[in-house]
Design a protein around this motif. Sequence first.
Motif, PDB file in Angstrom:
ATOM      1  N   ILE A 101      28.331  39.099  28.695  1.00  0.00           N
ATOM      2  CA  ILE A 101      28.750  39.577  27.391  1.00  0.00           C
ATOM      3  C   ILE A 101      30.003  40.447  27.475  1.00  0.00           C
ATOM      4  O   ILE A 101      30.729  40.616  26.488  1.00  0.00           O
ATOM      5  CB  ILE A 101      27.582  40.346  26.726  1.00  0.00           C
ATOM      6  CG1 ILE A 101      27.754  40.386  25.196  1.00  0.00           C
ATOM      7  CG2 ILE A 101      27.442  41.747  27.319  1.00  0.00           C
ATOM      8  CD1 ILE A 101      26.498  40.776  24.470  1.00  0.00           C
ATOM      9  N   ASP A 102      30.306  40.961  28.666  1.00  0.00           N
ATOM     10  CA  ASP A 102      31.491  41.808  28.846  1.00  0.00           C
ATOM     11  C   ASP A 102      32.737  41.015  29.244  1.00  0.00           C
ATOM     12  O   ASP A 102      33.821  41.592  29.375  1.00  0.00           O
ATOM     13  CB  ASP A 102      31.218  42.874  29.909  1.00  0.00           C
ATOM     14  CG  ASP A 102      30.170  43.876  29.446  1.00  0.00           C
ATOM     15  OD1 ASP A 102      30.192  44.247  28.261  1.00  0.00           O
ATOM     16  OD2 ASP A 102      29.332  44.274  30.283  1.00  0.00           O
ATOM     17  N   GLY A 103      32.587  39.721  29.464  1.00  0.00           N
ATOM     18  CA  GLY A 103      33.750  38.921  29.813  1.00  0.00           C
ATOM     19  C   GLY A 103      33.422  37.846  30.819  1.00  0.00           C
ATOM     20  O   GLY A 103      32.257  37.653  31.232  1.00  0.00           O
ATOM     21  N   LEU A 104      34.471  37.143  31.216  1.00  0.00           N
ATOM     22  CA  LEU A 104      34.342  35.995  32.117  1.00  0.00           C
ATOM     23  C   LEU A 104      35.459  36.064  33.148  1.00  0.00           C
ATOM     24  O   LEU A 104      36.597  36.415  32.826  1.00  0.00           O
ATOM     25  CB  LEU A 104      34.421  34.712  31.298  1.00  0.00           C
ATOM     26  CG  LEU A 104      34.445  33.359  31.997  1.00  0.00           C
ATOM     27  CD1 LEU A 104      33.780  32.329  31.105  1.00  0.00           C
ATOM     28  CD2 LEU A 104      35.884  32.927  32.299  1.00  0.00           C
ATOM     29  N   LEU A 105      35.129  35.714  34.396  1.00  0.00           N
ATOM     30  CA  LEU A 105      36.097  35.884  35.470  1.00  0.00           C
ATOM     31  C   LEU A 105      35.884  34.818  36.532  1.00  0.00           C
ATOM     32  O   LEU A 105      34.749  34.450  36.841  1.00  0.00           O
ATOM     33  CB  LEU A 105      35.920  37.270  36.115  1.00  0.00           C
ATOM     34  CG  LEU A 105      36.992  37.743  37.086  1.00  0.00           C
ATOM     35  CD1 LEU A 105      38.209  38.246  36.307  1.00  0.00           C
ATOM     36  CD2 LEU A 105      36.439  38.869  37.946  1.00  0.00           C
ATOM     37  N   MET A 106      36.983  34.319  37.091  1.00  0.00           N
ATOM     38  CA  MET A 106      36.937  33.443  38.256  1.00  0.00           C
ATOM     39  C   MET A 106      37.935  33.964  39.290  1.00  0.00           C
ATOM     40  O   MET A 106      39.029  34.403  38.930  1.00  0.00           O
ATOM     41  CB  MET A 106      37.286  31.993  37.894  1.00  0.00           C
ATOM     42  CG  MET A 106      36.308  31.318  36.965  1.00  0.00           C
ATOM     43  SD  MET A 106      36.775  29.581  36.642  1.00  0.00           S
ATOM     44  CE  MET A 106      36.490  28.851  38.259  1.00  0.00           C
ATOM     45  N   ILE A 107      37.562  33.900  40.568  1.00  0.00           N
ATOM     46  CA  ILE A 107      38.443  34.301  41.657  1.00  0.00           C
ATOM     47  C   ILE A 107      38.472  33.169  42.675  1.00  0.00           C
ATOM     48  O   ILE A 107      37.424  32.678  43.098  1.00  0.00           O
ATOM     49  CB  ILE A 107      37.973  35.606  42.325  1.00  0.00           C
ATOM     50  CG1 ILE A 107      37.913  36.746  41.296  1.00  0.00           C
ATOM     51  CG2 ILE A 107      38.893  35.973  43.479  1.00  0.00           C
ATOM     52  CD1 ILE A 107      37.388  38.064  41.868  1.00  0.00           C
ATOM     53  N   VAL A 108      39.678  32.770  43.066  1.00  0.00           N
ATOM     54  CA  VAL A 108      39.851  31.679  44.023  1.00  0.00           C
ATOM     55  C   VAL A 108      40.810  32.145  45.109  1.00  0.00           C
ATOM     56  O   VAL A 108      41.846  32.753  44.817  1.00  0.00           O
ATOM     57  CB  VAL A 108      40.409  30.419  43.336  1.00  0.00           C
ATOM     58  CG1 VAL A 108      40.590  29.289  44.345  1.00  0.00           C
ATOM     59  CG2 VAL A 108      39.499  29.967  42.208  1.00  0.00           C
ATOM     60  N   ALA A 109      40.475  31.864  46.365  1.00  0.00           N
ATOM     61  CA  ALA A 109      41.350  32.211  47.484  1.00  0.00           C
ATOM     62  C   ALA A 109      42.573  31.294  47.493  1.00  0.00           C
ATOM     63  O   ALA A 109      42.458  30.085  47.286  1.00  0.00           O
ATOM     64  CB  ALA A 109      40.601  32.090  48.801  1.00  0.00           C
ATOM     65  N   LEU A 110      43.741  31.864  47.727  1.00  0.00           N
ATOM     66  CA  LEU A 110      45.000  31.132  47.810  1.00  0.00           C
ATOM     67  C   LEU A 110      45.577  31.262  49.210  1.00  0.00           C
ATOM     68  O   LEU A 110      45.203  32.165  49.962  1.00  0.00           O
ATOM     69  CB  LEU A 110      46.014  31.671  46.796  1.00  0.00           C
ATOM     70  CG  LEU A 110      45.658  31.635  45.321  1.00  0.00           C
ATOM     71  CD1 LEU A 110      46.783  32.254  44.497  1.00  0.00           C
ATOM     72  CD2 LEU A 110      45.393  30.211  44.870  1.00  0.00           C
ATOM     73  N   PRO A 111      46.512  30.397  49.581  1.00  0.00           N
ATOM     74  CA  PRO A 111      47.194  30.568  50.870  1.00  0.00           C
ATOM     75  C   PRO A 111      47.984  31.873  50.897  1.00  0.00           C
ATOM     76  O   PRO A 111      48.337  32.434  49.857  1.00  0.00           O
ATOM     77  CB  PRO A 111      48.144  29.359  50.922  1.00  0.00           C
ATOM     78  CG  PRO A 111      47.587  28.367  49.965  1.00  0.00           C
ATOM     79  CD  PRO A 111      46.931  29.165  48.875  1.00  0.00           C
ATOM     80  N   GLY A 112      48.249  32.361  52.088  1.00  0.00           N
ATOM     81  CA  GLY A 112      49.087  33.538  52.236  1.00  0.00           C
ATOM     82  C   GLY A 112      48.387  34.851  51.979  1.00  0.00           C
ATOM     83  O   GLY A 112      49.054  35.868  51.735  1.00  0.00           O
ATOM     84  N   GLY A 113      47.059  34.839  52.007  1.00  0.00           N
ATOM     85  CA  GLY A 113      46.329  36.090  51.846  1.00  0.00           C
ATOM     86  C   GLY A 113      46.160  36.559  50.414  1.00  0.00           C
ATOM     87  O   GLY A 113      45.720  37.688  50.182  1.00  0.00           O
ATOM     88  N   LEU A 114      46.498  35.721  49.443  1.00  0.00           N
ATOM     89  CA  LEU A 114      46.346  36.080  48.032  1.00  0.00           C
ATOM     90  C   LEU A 114      45.062  35.506  47.457  1.00  0.00           C
ATOM     91  O   LEU A 114      44.466  34.580  48.009  1.00  0.00           O
ATOM     92  CB  LEU A 114      47.532  35.563  47.216  1.00  0.00           C
ATOM     93  CG  LEU A 114      48.911  36.158  47.500  1.00  0.00           C
ATOM     94  CD1 LEU A 114      49.977  35.420  46.696  1.00  0.00           C
ATOM     95  CD2 LEU A 114      48.931  37.648  47.180  1.00  0.00           C
ATOM     96  N   PRO A 162      36.311  40.200  25.789  1.00  0.00           N
ATOM     97  CA  PRO A 162      36.206  40.192  24.329  1.00  0.00           C
ATOM     98  C   PRO A 162      37.467  40.654  23.604  1.00  0.00           C
ATOM     99  O   PRO A 162      37.794  40.121  22.531  1.00  0.00           O
ATOM    100  CB  PRO A 162      35.027  41.137  24.069  1.00  0.00           C
ATOM    101  CG  PRO A 162      34.150  40.971  25.279  1.00  0.00           C
ATOM    102  CD  PRO A 162      35.100  40.796  26.422  1.00  0.00           C
ATOM    103  N   SER A 163      38.212  41.588  24.170  1.00  0.00           N
ATOM    104  CA  SER A 163      39.421  42.054  23.499  1.00  0.00           C
ATOM    105  C   SER A 163      40.530  40.998  23.482  1.00  0.00           C
ATOM    106  O   SER A 163      41.530  41.143  22.768  1.00  0.00           O
ATOM    107  CB  SER A 163      39.939  43.336  24.157  1.00  0.00           C
ATOM    108  OG  SER A 163      40.249  43.111  25.523  1.00  0.00           O
ATOM    109  N   ASP A 164      40.360  39.922  24.251  1.00  0.00           N
ATOM    110  CA  ASP A 164      41.340  38.830  24.269  1.00  0.00           C
ATOM    111  C   ASP A 164      41.122  37.848  23.119  1.00  0.00           C
ATOM    112  O   ASP A 164      41.930  36.928  22.941  1.00  0.00           O
ATOM    113  CB  ASP A 164      41.270  38.060  25.591  1.00  0.00           C
ATOM    114  CG  ASP A 164      41.875  38.834  26.754  1.00  0.00           C
ATOM    115  OD1 ASP A 164      42.870  39.538  26.521  1.00  0.00           O
ATOM    116  OD2 ASP A 164      41.363  38.716  27.879  1.00  0.00           O
ATOM    117  N   VAL A 165      40.060  38.010  22.378  1.00  0.00           N
ATOM    118  CA  VAL A 165      39.851  37.161  21.199  1.00  0.00           C
ATOM    119  C   VAL A 165      40.658  37.785  20.068  1.00  0.00           C
ATOM    120  O   VAL A 165      40.212  38.683  19.362  1.00  0.00           O
ATOM    121  CB  VAL A 165      38.354  37.059  20.838  1.00  0.00           C
ATOM    122  CG1 VAL A 165      38.151  36.153  19.631  1.00  0.00           C
ATOM    123  CG2 VAL A 165      37.553  36.533  22.033  1.00  0.00           C
TER     124      VAL A 165
END
Length: 504
Positions: A201-214, A222-225
Amino acid sequence: MTMNQQVVIAGAGPVGLWLAAELRLAGITVTVLEPRPERDPNSKALTVHPRTIELLASRGLEQPFLEEGLHIPSGHFAVLDSRLDFGLLETDFPFTLALLQSRTEELFEIQARAAGADIRRGHRVTGLTETPDSVTVHIEGPDGPYDEEALYVAGCDGTRSTVRTSAHIPYPGDDFTVLGFLGDVVLDEPPPGVAFSRTGIDGLLMIVALPGGLHRIVGTVPSDVRTDWPGDLTLEELRANVRQVTGTDFGLHSPAWLSRYSNTSRQAERYVKGRVVLAGDAAHQHMPAGGVGLNVGVQDATNLGWKLAATIQGRAPAGLLDTYHDERHPVGADLLEHTAAQTALLAAFTPDGQRLRSLLGKLVAEQPALSRTLGERLSGLHVAYDAPTADAHPLTGRRAPNLTFTDGGDTVFALLRTGHHVLLDLRDDQGMSPATAEDSPLAGPFVTRTGTLTGDHAPWAHVTAALIRPDGHVAWATEEDDPGKLAAVTREALDRAALTGAVR
């Protein structure tokens, strides 16, 4: 003015570069114009879907993608808790590949340049002037303004397409109601695994590993609506959003890129207008849900390339180029619909909205058929074009899988690497192909393959002959087994595709 090329392409992103390679495969001279002096290091897209991998395999370009991309055997619909099992999909590539868009562009550019495309960076299209016989593209280059004349211009120049605007093609749709945030950052305390997601209810998030340590962080809260633009994303706002959703910020710092995206949704009214064609984001804009945008654009270009080439070379049946719009505009409309549906779920932050997400997640887990249907839609494997006649074989318009043969020779994808049509003679008696009979007046360009199929391809079980288009979709198929009648209907099919000497 001397015409130095047959087609000018505006935009050296993945779509423009892939279209350039497709046109060069057919022998069309191409100039690609890109305003950026260097390739953009920031990668909007990360996902290569199964149907796109099939297209890469149909041009012999799949290997570096398979070697460098991270194989993910599932996809997501609106980041529901239950992921879509791509193992249920009927394809040689039941997975997505996580690969930076910048690398995809680099591989496509290598392909296009090797094929002979003229790619000019630091050259911006400023407008165009169309005549009945050609189009003049106005350009601002490093040494000042100049013009190039071509038979056609392709707008692959994004949502703010100069080509589309200059051609006065309407781009109707809806302004944004939901925003998302994106940050490529360093995480001192990253979550375990390659990918992480959290919804609530507080939001949605995804995290994905990228090359180069990022790591890439994307999400919405909700404030993005909202319908007003809040300004550029800051590191402080990103950190606050991540803490709001997960309770920690994972020690994030040192942003390489911060950005916002939205659910603005628009589609060009026409993909073909006179001597102007549109593909990719120039033709459709949508919420980047499910990682499908780059893929639909590449599939646009694959549909367009062979049709535009045949039209320029005077070997196209009447109205062939217009079928690009007829076939791909509905695909774009479907894209807008399912990304809008995902947006509604992504932004469902009310208690009832969370219950809806929970229910749909359970249904995906409990109903393999639903998981498969959504997976086919996201991956592009579901796309089937309308058959030209009501009595056409059910395979007509559908994509051809990578059919294999008992003799162990070239598969369908290998045969498609020529960029030509492929004619299959699948009779059990291994008789002479109706396309190579001595009394046949038929001429190319098409590739003929005679043999019997291996594997479990139920829809193909009784097919005796089929014609596959350069984009991998079935132009015609039959279950006729009488040799004389089979030869006759095959000639008719080749006539309709303008592949016989009689219609040259």
